[in-house]
Structure formats: C-alpha cells, structure tokens
Design a protein around this motif. Structure first.
Motif, PDB file in Angstrom:
ATOM      1  N   SER B  37      -3.325  19.746   3.266  1.00  0.00           N
ATOM      2  CA  SER B  37      -3.490  18.768   2.240  1.00  0.00           C
ATOM      3  C   SER B  37      -2.278  17.695   2.024  1.00  0.00           C
ATOM      4  O   SER B  37      -1.310  18.058   2.686  1.00  0.00           O
ATOM      5  CB  SER B  37      -3.169  19.667   0.767  1.00  0.00           C
ATOM      6  OG  SER B  37      -2.759  21.019   0.987  1.00  0.00           O
ATOM      7  N   GLY B  38      -2.480  16.669   1.670  1.00  0.00           N
ATOM      8  CA  GLY B  38      -1.686  15.738   1.828  1.00  0.00           C
ATOM      9  C   GLY B  38      -1.768  14.829   3.069  1.00  0.00           C
ATOM     10  O   GLY B  38      -0.803  14.016   3.245  1.00  0.00           O
ATOM     11  N   GLY B  39      -2.781  15.297   3.896  1.00  0.00           N
ATOM     12  CA  GLY B  39      -2.785  14.651   5.239  1.00  0.00           C
ATOM     13  C   GLY B  39      -3.249  13.244   5.100  1.00  0.00           C
ATOM     14  O   GLY B  39      -3.479  12.632   6.150  1.00  0.00           O
ATOM     15  N   GLY B  40      -3.866  13.227   4.159  1.00  0.00           N
ATOM     16  CA  GLY B  40      -5.119  11.635   4.095  1.00  0.00           C
ATOM     17  C   GLY B  40      -6.301  11.722   4.009  1.00  0.00           C
ATOM     18  O   GLY B  40      -6.879  10.826   3.997  1.00  0.00           O
ATOM     19  N   LYS B  41      -6.907  12.931   4.240  1.00  0.00           N
ATOM     20  CA  LYS B  41      -8.302  12.925   4.756  1.00  0.00           C
ATOM     21  C   LYS B  41      -9.259  12.857   3.639  1.00  0.00           C
ATOM     22  O   LYS B  41     -10.176  12.069   3.649  1.00  0.00           O
ATOM     23  CB  LYS B  41      -8.615  14.470   5.064  1.00  0.00           C
ATOM     24  CG  LYS B  41      -8.056  15.870   4.383  1.00  0.00           C
ATOM     25  CD  LYS B  41      -8.210  16.922   5.017  1.00  0.00           C
ATOM     26  CE  LYS B  41      -8.037  18.263   4.262  1.00  0.00           C
ATOM     27  NZ  LYS B  41      -6.866  18.165   3.304  1.00  0.00           N
ATOM     28  N   SER B  42      -8.740  13.116   2.429  1.00  0.00           N
ATOM     29  CA  SER B  42      -9.609  12.773   1.211  1.00  0.00           C
ATOM     30  C   SER B  42      -9.639  11.210   0.902  1.00  0.00           C
ATOM     31  O   SER B  42     -10.509  10.705   0.452  1.00  0.00           O
ATOM     32  CB  SER B  42      -9.078  13.614  -0.115  1.00  0.00           C
ATOM     33  OG  SER B  42      -9.745  14.834  -0.281  1.00  0.00           O
ATOM     34  N   THR B  43      -8.201  10.688   1.220  1.00  0.00           N
ATOM     35  CA  THR B  43      -8.024   9.357   0.997  1.00  0.00           C
ATOM     36  C   THR B  43      -8.997   8.549   1.792  1.00  0.00           C
ATOM     37  O   THR B  43      -9.710   7.533   1.427  1.00  0.00           O
ATOM     38  CB  THR B  43      -6.702   8.855   1.149  1.00  0.00           C
ATOM     39  OG1 THR B  43      -5.806   9.741   0.298  1.00  0.00           O
ATOM     40  CG2 THR B  43      -6.499   7.291   0.645  1.00  0.00           C
ATOM     41  N   LEU B  44      -9.195   9.032   3.119  1.00  0.00           N
ATOM     42  CA  LEU B  44      -9.835   8.297   4.067  1.00  0.00           C
ATOM     43  C   LEU B  44     -11.425   8.371   3.676  1.00  0.00           C
ATOM     44  O   LEU B  44     -12.323   7.388   3.675  1.00  0.00           O
ATOM     45  CB  LEU B  44      -9.700   8.965   5.418  1.00  0.00           C
ATOM     46  CG  LEU B  44     -10.596   8.359   6.631  1.00  0.00           C
ATOM     47  CD1 LEU B  44     -10.422   7.022   6.849  1.00  0.00           C
ATOM     48  CD2 LEU B  44     -10.408   9.249   7.841  1.00  0.00           C
ATOM     49  N   LEU B  45     -11.774   9.378   3.364  1.00  0.00           N
ATOM     50  CA  LEU B  45     -13.178   9.577   2.771  1.00  0.00           C
ATOM     51  C   LEU B  45     -13.349   8.538   1.365  1.00  0.00           C
ATOM     52  O   LEU B  45     -14.685   8.019   1.668  1.00  0.00           O
ATOM     53  CB  LEU B  45     -13.353  10.985   2.150  1.00  0.00           C
ATOM     54  CG  LEU B  45     -14.957  11.490   2.154  1.00  0.00           C
ATOM     55  CD1 LEU B  45     -15.407  11.699   3.702  1.00  0.00           C
ATOM     56  CD2 LEU B  45     -15.204  12.683   1.258  1.00  0.00           C
ATOM     57  N   ARG B  46     -12.656   8.712   0.798  1.00  0.00           N
ATOM     58  CA  ARG B  46     -12.549   7.569  -0.524  1.00  0.00           C
ATOM     59  C   ARG B  46     -12.592   6.049  -0.183  1.00  0.00           C
ATOM     60  O   ARG B  46     -13.255   5.331  -0.678  1.00  0.00           O
ATOM     61  CB  ARG B  46     -11.564   7.965  -1.389  1.00  0.00           C
ATOM     62  CG  ARG B  46     -11.805   9.268  -2.245  1.00  0.00           C
ATOM     63  CD  ARG B  46     -10.703   9.794  -2.971  1.00  0.00           C
ATOM     64  NE  ARG B  46     -10.403   8.803  -4.152  1.00  0.00           N
ATOM     65  CZ  ARG B  46     -11.209   9.031  -5.361  1.00  0.00           C
ATOM     66  NH1 ARG B  46     -12.048   9.801  -5.473  1.00  0.00           N
ATOM     67  NH2 ARG B  46     -10.996   8.169  -6.257  1.00  0.00           N
ATOM     68  N   VAL B  47     -12.016   6.021   0.978  1.00  0.00           N
ATOM     69  CA  VAL B  47     -11.892   4.537   1.543  1.00  0.00           C
ATOM     70  C   VAL B  47     -13.202   4.178   1.886  1.00  0.00           C
ATOM     71  O   VAL B  47     -13.684   3.054   2.008  1.00  0.00           O
ATOM     72  CB  VAL B  47     -10.724   4.448   2.632  1.00  0.00           C
ATOM     73  CG1 VAL B  47     -11.188   3.066   3.286  1.00  0.00           C
ATOM     74  CG2 VAL B  47      -9.360   4.258   1.896  1.00  0.00           C
ATOM     75  N   ILE B  48     -13.812   5.136   2.708  1.00  0.00           N
ATOM     76  CA  ILE B  48     -15.100   4.915   3.282  1.00  0.00           C
ATOM     77  C   ILE B  48     -16.253   4.653   2.150  1.00  0.00           C
ATOM     78  O   ILE B  48     -17.166   3.831   2.203  1.00  0.00           O
ATOM     79  CB  ILE B  48     -15.581   6.020   4.050  1.00  0.00           C
ATOM     80  CG1 ILE B  48     -14.586   6.172   5.521  1.00  0.00           C
ATOM     81  CG2 ILE B  48     -16.874   5.979   4.532  1.00  0.00           C
ATOM     82  CD1 ILE B  48     -14.952   7.645   6.059  1.00  0.00           C
ATOM     83  N   ALA B  49     -16.019   5.487   0.982  1.00  0.00           N
ATOM     84  CA  ALA B  49     -16.775   5.458  -0.110  1.00  0.00           C
ATOM     85  C   ALA B  49     -16.716   4.020  -0.827  1.00  0.00           C
ATOM     86  O   ALA B  49     -17.615   3.859  -1.775  1.00  0.00           O
ATOM     87  CB  ALA B  49     -17.044   6.502  -0.912  1.00  0.00           C
ATOM     88  N   GLY B  50     -15.512   3.586  -0.828  1.00  0.00           N
ATOM     89  CA  GLY B  50     -15.220   2.467  -1.490  1.00  0.00           C
ATOM     90  C   GLY B  50     -14.394   2.597  -2.720  1.00  0.00           C
ATOM     91  O   GLY B  50     -14.331   1.877  -3.713  1.00  0.00           O
ATOM     92  N   LEU B  51     -14.004   3.906  -3.190  1.00  0.00           N
ATOM     93  CA  LEU B  51     -13.493   4.379  -4.165  1.00  0.00           C
ATOM     94  C   LEU B  51     -11.822   4.084  -4.015  1.00  0.00           C
ATOM     95  O   LEU B  51     -11.271   4.093  -5.165  1.00  0.00           O
ATOM     96  CB  LEU B  51     -13.721   6.026  -4.520  1.00  0.00           C
ATOM     97  CG  LEU B  51     -14.965   6.448  -4.615  1.00  0.00           C
ATOM     98  CD1 LEU B  51     -15.093   7.836  -4.703  1.00  0.00           C
ATOM     99  CD2 LEU B  51     -15.517   5.711  -6.066  1.00  0.00           C
ATOM    100  N   GLU B  52     -11.560   3.754  -2.800  1.00  0.00           N
ATOM    101  CA  GLU B  52     -10.137   3.241  -2.722  1.00  0.00           C
ATOM    102  C   GLU B  52     -10.187   2.074  -1.888  1.00  0.00           C
ATOM    103  O   GLU B  52     -11.191   2.153  -0.983  1.00  0.00           O
ATOM    104  CB  GLU B  52      -9.145   4.368  -2.111  1.00  0.00           C
ATOM    105  CG  GLU B  52      -8.969   5.629  -2.610  1.00  0.00           C
ATOM    106  CD  GLU B  52      -8.133   5.596  -3.904  1.00  0.00           C
ATOM    107  OE1 GLU B  52      -7.396   4.428  -4.121  1.00  0.00           O
ATOM    108  OE2 GLU B  52      -7.990   6.525  -4.681  1.00  0.00           O
ATOM    109  N   GLN B  53      -9.399   0.925  -2.194  1.00  0.00           N
ATOM    110  CA  GLN B  53      -9.249  -0.179  -1.199  1.00  0.00           C
ATOM    111  C   GLN B  53      -8.471   0.281   0.063  1.00  0.00           C
ATOM    112  O   GLN B  53      -7.279   0.598  -0.356  1.00  0.00           O
ATOM    113  CB  GLN B  53      -9.001  -1.195  -2.230  1.00  0.00           C
ATOM    114  CG  GLN B  53     -10.270  -1.942  -2.691  1.00  0.00           C
ATOM    115  CD  GLN B  53     -11.047  -2.666  -1.682  1.00  0.00           C
ATOM    116  OE1 GLN B  53     -10.755  -3.217  -0.832  1.00  0.00           O
ATOM    117  NE2 GLN B  53     -12.535  -2.287  -1.934  1.00  0.00           N
ATOM    118  N   PRO B  54      -8.661   0.090   1.249  1.00  0.00           N
ATOM    119  CA  PRO B  54      -7.498   0.102   1.977  1.00  0.00           C
ATOM    120  C   PRO B  54      -6.652  -1.412   1.858  1.00  0.00           C
ATOM    121  O   PRO B  54      -6.878  -2.296   1.598  1.00  0.00           O
ATOM    122  CB  PRO B  54      -8.585   0.156   3.547  1.00  0.00           C
ATOM    123  CG  PRO B  54      -9.509  -0.608   3.312  1.00  0.00           C
ATOM    124  CD  PRO B  54     -10.075  -0.556   1.880  1.00  0.00           C
TER     125      PRO B  54
END
Lengths: 264, 321
Positions: B37-54
């Motif tokens: 946890s905290g490794g960035g995997k969820s953020t990466l998934l959300r970046v792919i979905a467009g829920l986060e902007q890189p």
C-alpha cells in the motif's frame, strides 16, 4: 428504586418545561382565535391587508427558498468536493447568520442597498428599488436562512463520498448527468429537510424583514409584521387569527421535517 | 497494445506517488498491479481511467492518446474496492446506467442487462437494491455495470479487498473464468501476491511509485529482479550471503562438504508443511519441508544437519542490491 425516581423527575421536568414554554402559549393563541367561532376569523383574514400580507410572505419565502436551495447545494458541493484557498473562510461565513442578530442584518442591508448608499443609489438609477421593497425583504430572508440548506446537505454529501460520482463518470455520464442522476438522488432527503427548515425560517422571519420592509401596509407587510401591527392597533381578532395561521404553517413544515429527516 | 503508459509522473503536493512509470498492457491480457500500500498502484489505475491527471507523461488507450480525455470519454470500465453501487437504484438500473446514458433503445438495454446479470449470477436479484445484497454480490453487480458499456479496458481497484477471505477466494477463481469468457483487457490492483499469482497472466510489481519488475507470475516469483520483489512475492530466508525461498532449502542428516552445517532449533508442524528453524553460525534461518520429507528425516531439536539450496533454487546474493 432511586434510579426510577430520578427518571420520573427528569421526565416531569422536561414535560413541565415544554408545557409552560411552548404548549400553553400556542394552545392559548388557538383558544383565543377560535373563541368567537370561525366567522370573525374568516372576516379578519379576508381583508385586503391580510390577503396582501399572505401574498407578500409567500413571495418572499418562495424566493428565499429558491435562492438558498441553489446556493446551498452549490456551496455544499464546493465545501465537500473541492479544495480551494479561502475554503475555511467560506465555511465560517456560512454560519455567520446564526450569530448575527436579524436586526443587524436588516440595518447592514440598508447601509449597502439604501437609496443614499453607493450600490443602492446605482440600482435606483436602473429603476430597481431594493430597500422598502420586496427585493430587500427577499435578501433579508435569504441571509437569515442561508446556513440551513448548506448545513443539512454537507454531512450527507460527505458520507456519500465521490466514488458513485466517479463511477458514473467512467460509465460515460457528463457532470450534469452525474449531478442530476447520482448526486441529487443521493442527497434528496437531506436537501428536502434543509428546504423545509429554510421555508419555516423564511415564513417566520421578523427582525431583518421589519427593518428593510419599511412596514408599508398592503405593500411590504408580511404575515409576522401584520400580526404585530394588528396587535398594536388593538385588533386582537386579526392578530390572533394571523398568528394561528403562522403557527399552522409552522406545524405543517415541522411535520414535513419529521417525515423528511434522514432515518439513520 | 491495449494500454501504453509512458513516463508518467504524479505527485500529491510534494509527495511523489508515481515516478517515470511506463507499462504496456497487451490486448486481452489479465494484468495485476501488485505492490505494497502506498506504492502508487491505485493512483496508476486512476490515471489510466482519467480519474487522476498525471503531472507529466502520456496514457494511450487502444492507440488513442487519452492523456487529456475526461473519464467519460475514455470508454473504460472501472470497479471500485467499495463497489460504488448507486444506492438509490435497483440492480437492474445500476447495470443499465451506462447504456441509458448512451441512449440505447429500451429493448436492447433490457436484453443486454439481463444477459450481464446472468453472467454474474445475479439475474434473480434484478429488482433488489444494493443494500439488500452481500458484499460479493455488490461487487459482481459493479462488474456487470462496468462491462455493460463494452469498455475497451476493464480496471479493477482492489476489487476483492473489502470482502472476507472465503468470498475473496471464490471471486478470484470466478474472475479468472469470467476473463476467459469475455476476453476484455483487464488490469486489477492488489496487494495480495497470492491473488496476483493465481489470477493474472502478467504481474507488474510497483513500489515507491516505480515499476520494479514486469513478467509472468512464474517469472517474477522465480527470477525476482531484486530483494524487494523476492521478499514481496513469497517467503524468503537467509542462507549464507544470499536470500532463498525456504522451500528451496534441502536438509540432510549426513555431513556433506558441499553444504553448510546447521543446528535444528525447532520443528513446527503446520498441516501439510513443516517449518524447520535452524541456526547457522549464530544466524537464524528456516526451511519449509513437505510433511513426508520431514517424517523421513525425523529431525530433533539440537541435531546437527547439513543444509544447501536445492538444484532448482535461484538464490539472490544479498550484496547485489
């Protein structure tokens, strides 16, 4: 059984407190109103002055509710879903009407929108009279009931979270579709509760409206102002009849809040 | 290539969450993003979905640069850990949502939704509300909802994380089978290495916002790129100056100049496996034996034995990283 005794004593205290503060005055108003039958009541409430008071009250309350619903939902979404500089200031400002006396609110509005103030004077040249007119009264009512919708909606919006909204977005919904199909249904009970509270507050507002209305009979006289003015003029029948109508409106809104209050 | 992520960087405030992340996901594959946890995997998934902007970098989905596209235009299915069920809608309405947004004809919607509900075994529950479903049923509903819009890629964020162990195992196997039926390119996030190994055909190990290794489950388990990956994917123990899997340690009662001398400290029987705790020159280590092997060796505490890595072992030198 001292425990039971304490319980009974507390219960009696609570009931007695409510009896003398709330039940007795309201019952007496009702009793005085209906003391001479329905005829005089009908007569007192069908004078042009009374009818105008009803109309003005409903118009002011309606616009106050509309304005505060739109602002309340917007502000709640802003406070819960977005981070921005000045968020804490906005949060504190929303509660301000709770702390400030309505009379002060009225005076403050006159200072800004009065005929001889900069903003008020400019609006006057455009042909809009705010103070001693309905727009000013709506503003006063809006100000007074400002926090009610926001404060009802914020906790529910927080609990709702934004995952459902995100899910809707990934399923192809635009922001308006998401708002209408997901956010609004998610907060509908809280929103209804806030609207009813706001309506009750706007209907019963006296202080701020009294200051900005100028109390012009058949023009800017609301129901609360009508009650007070009739009472001052020893027209007790009309005063009590109008007061009972106000109380009835309050009871109806109160019942509505009971129905709308979120169950858990 | 279904998804190409190139040099993505993302920080929350001053904390970097993703650092120069690049991954490729082949069409039709089932890929696990694995990491602590905290490794960035969820953020990466959300970046792919467009829920986060890189902050920098690009995301290409099915050959189209999607970096600046809003989630609604990416045509990805997203399944959340806590289901994100639309609580005020029935199961049917939940699954129909994406199709109704797309203004498909009523009859088509009804047919497609019932098809999907059958696929996830919820056809009997169509008129229920999410609050009347169990966690596993809600997650299957969320999956059907995501599949309804025929997404180009299906993204699952710790899909089984909120479920109890029994249901989690069932759903894992079920997801694998579903994927073999539907063939939609799927990426799921997990911190459970067993889940990743069991379900995925490609594993991306992410830690500290960086890709540590990409490969098939066997590859990352048997040939870990570094100590971290080796430790994360399974049990490890020390033998001399290297890390080995405890099941790759062989014990023999006879002295053997090729091995290392050790003393047995404790023998713990854990059902089908036996854990042997050893001491080598004052250093603690342990070996995992099959029950039959342990019975044959009949080890006693205090006994001197010889240990060595099995021929199949791939020890990782500690000095290397």
């Amino acid at each position: 059984m001292p425990k039971n005794l304490i319980r009974y004593a507390l219960r009696a205290l609570a009931v007695g407190y409510l009896l003398f503060l709330l039940v007795l005055p309201v019952v007496l108003i009702g009793w005085r109103t209906f003391a001479n039958g329905l005829g005089p009541i009908f007569e007192a409430l069908s004078t042009p002055q009374a009818i105008s008071a009803f109309q003005v009250t409903l118009v002011v309350a309606f616009w106050a509710v509309v304005a505060n619903t739109v602002f309340g939902v917007g502000a709640a979404i802003l406070l819960v879903r977005h981070a921005f500089p000045g968020k804490r200031v906005l949060n504190a400002l929303i509660d301000l009407p709770m702390a400030v006396s309505p009379v002060v609110v009225g005076l403050a509005l006159i200072l800004v929108y009065g005929k001889f103030a900069a903003v008020g004077g400019w609006l006057e040249t455009l042909g809009v009279q705010v103070i001693f007119s309905v727009p000013g009264m709506v503003m006063a009512a809006v100000f007074i009931s400002l926090p009610l919708v926001v404060r009802a909606v914020v906790p529910v919006l927080e609990e709702l979270g934004d995952e459902q909204e995100q899910a809707a977005r990934t399923l192809g919904a635009g922001w308006w579709q998401t708002f209408r199909r997901i956010t609004i249904p998610g907060i509908r009970w809280a929103l209804g509760y806030g609207i009813v509270l706001c309506l009750a507050r706007a209907l019963g507002e006296y202080g701020a409206v009294a200051v900005v209305s100028g109390r012009l009979v058949e023009q800017t006289q609301t129901l609360t102002l009508f009650v007070e003015e009739r009472f001052q003029n020893f027209d007790e029948t009309a005063a009590f009849a109008a007061a009972t109508s106000l109380a009835l409106l309050s009871v109806i809104t109160l019942l509505l809040t009971k129905i709308l209050r979120p169950k858990d | 290539m279904a998804i190409e992520v190139r040099d993505v960087n993302k920080s929350f405030g001053v904390t970097p969450v993703l650092r120069d992340v690049s991954i490729d996901v082949t069409s039709g594959s089932l890929t696990a993003l694995l990491g602590p946890s905290g490794g960035g995997k969820s953020t990466l998934l959300r970046v792919i979905a467009g829920l986060e902007q890189p902050d920098t970098g690009t995301v290409v989905i099915s050959g189209v640069d999607a970096t600046r596209l809003s989630p609604q235009r990416r045509n990805v299915g997203f399944v959340f850990q806590h289901y994100a069920a639309f609580k005020h809608m029935t199961v049917f309405k939940n699954v129909a949502f994406g199709l109704e947004i797309r203004k498909r004809p009523k009859e088509e919607i009804r047919r497609r939704v019932m098809e999907l509900l059958e696929l996830v075994h919820l056809d009997q529950m169509a008129e229920r509300y999410p609050s009347q479903l169990s966690g596993g049923q809600r997650q299957r509903m969320a999956l059907a909802r995501a599949l309804a819009v025929e997404p180009q890629v299906l993204l699952l964020d710790e899909p089984f994380g909120a479920l109890d162990a029994q249901v989690r195992k069932e759903l894992r196997t079920w997801l694998r089978r579903l994927h073999d039926e539907v063939h939609v390119t799927t990426v799921f996030v997990t911190h459970d290495q067993e889940e990743a190994i069991e379900v995925a055909d490609t594993i991306v190990v992410l830690a500290d916002g960086q890709v540590k290794q990409v490969g098939s489950p066997a590859e990352v388990y048997d040939n870990p790129a570094d100590q971290f990956v080796m430790r994360f994917l399974g049990p490890v123990t020390r033998l001399g100056d290297s890390l080995v899997r405890p099941h790759d340690i062989e014990i023999s009662p006879a002295a053997d100049p090729a091995g290392t001398t050790a003393t047995v400290v404790r023998v713990v029987r854990l059902g089908f496996e036996v854990r042997v705790e050893l001491l080598i020159d004052g250093q603690e280590t342990w070996a995992q034996l099959a029950r039959s092997t342990a019975d044959r060796l009949d080890l006693q505490p205090g006994q001197a034995v010889t240990v060595r890595p099995s021929p199949a072992a791939r020890p990782l030198a500690l000095s290397a990283s």
